[in-house]
Write a protein that holds these residues in place. Structure first.
Motif, PDB file in Angstrom:
ATOM      1  N   HIS A  65      -8.776 -16.359  71.724  1.00  0.00           N
ATOM      2  CA  HIS A  65      -7.446 -15.696  71.900  1.00  0.00           C
ATOM      3  C   HIS A  65      -7.443 -14.944  73.122  1.00  0.00           C
ATOM      4  O   HIS A  65      -6.619 -14.575  74.212  1.00  0.00           O
ATOM      5  CB  HIS A  65      -6.970 -14.847  70.951  1.00  0.00           C
ATOM      6  N   PHE A  66      -8.753 -14.231  73.414  1.00  0.00           N
ATOM      7  CA  PHE A  66      -8.760 -13.501  74.731  1.00  0.00           C
ATOM      8  C   PHE A  66      -9.406 -14.189  75.851  1.00  0.00           C
ATOM      9  O   PHE A  66      -9.733 -13.485  76.945  1.00  0.00           O
ATOM     10  CB  PHE A  66      -9.724 -12.143  74.312  1.00  0.00           C
ATOM     11  N   GLU A  67      -9.559 -15.403  75.588  1.00  0.00           N
ATOM     12  CA  GLU A  67      -9.889 -16.474  76.603  1.00  0.00           C
ATOM     13  C   GLU A  67     -11.252 -15.932  77.324  1.00  0.00           C
ATOM     14  O   GLU A  67     -11.532 -16.037  78.488  1.00  0.00           O
ATOM     15  CB  GLU A  67      -8.759 -16.597  77.750  1.00  0.00           C
ATOM     16  N   SER A  68     -12.177 -15.396  76.424  1.00  0.00           N
ATOM     17  CA  SER A  68     -13.608 -14.789  77.060  1.00  0.00           C
ATOM     18  C   SER A  68     -14.476 -15.228  75.831  1.00  0.00           C
ATOM     19  O   SER A  68     -14.312 -14.951  74.578  1.00  0.00           O
ATOM     20  CB  SER A  68     -13.285 -13.511  76.958  1.00  0.00           C
ATOM     21  N   PRO A  69     -15.645 -15.800  76.108  1.00  0.00           N
ATOM     22  CA  PRO A  69     -16.517 -16.310  75.304  1.00  0.00           C
ATOM     23  C   PRO A  69     -17.198 -15.365  74.481  1.00  0.00           C
ATOM     24  O   PRO A  69     -17.720 -15.642  73.363  1.00  0.00           O
ATOM     25  CB  PRO A  69     -17.364 -17.469  76.068  1.00  0.00           C
ATOM     26  N   HIS A  70     -17.266 -14.286  74.953  1.00  0.00           N
ATOM     27  CA  HIS A  70     -18.027 -13.241  74.262  1.00  0.00           C
ATOM     28  C   HIS A  70     -17.214 -11.999  73.879  1.00  0.00           C
ATOM     29  O   HIS A  70     -17.944 -11.319  72.813  1.00  0.00           O
ATOM     30  CB  HIS A  70     -18.951 -12.541  75.232  1.00  0.00           C
TER      31      HIS A  70
END
Length: 121
Positions: A65-70
């Motif tokens: 959803h946040f397009e960030s893997p972490h």
């Protein structure tokens, strides 16, 4: 007329029977408690696995959803940190502690209550 020896033998028999009955009752109560404890441990282990998989699923969903893997894992970690802080603050609350103790006692020691109800009826 009864002889003293017969009376003593009868009393010994009564005492031995009573001791055997108490032993059986204690064995029943211990086995009931152990069964419930094992069941409680299995339920807790299953709950931990469910929580683990839901946490991973939520973390991966939030990462997408946040397009960030972490970012998803960070947010789930913060959620658990918030839960830990809330539990830490509630640890001194007597009513919460009493409710948890009553719940555990009711679950683990239910055998004794059930037998008392049967005897009363």
């Amino acid at each position: 007329m009864l002889k003293i020896g017969e009376i003593i033998q009868t009393l010994k028999g009564i005492v031995e029977t009573k001791i055997d009955m108490v032993k059986l009752e204690v064995q029943d109560q211990v086995s009931g408690i152990l069964t419930r404890l094992i069941f409680l441990i299995l339920m807790g282990g299953s709950l931990l696995l469910v929580l683990l998989f839901f946490s991973l699923s939520l973390a991966f969903y939030l990462s997408q959803h946040f397009e960030s893997p972490h970012m998803g894992f960070l947010l789930v970690g913060l959620l658990y940190l918030l839960l830990l802080v809330i539990l830490y603050l509630l640890r001194e609350n007597d009513s919460t502690e009493e409710k948890m103790q009553r719940g555990l006692k009711g679950f683990i020691f239910r055998v004794r209550m059930f037998k008392k109800r049967q005897e009363e009826e």
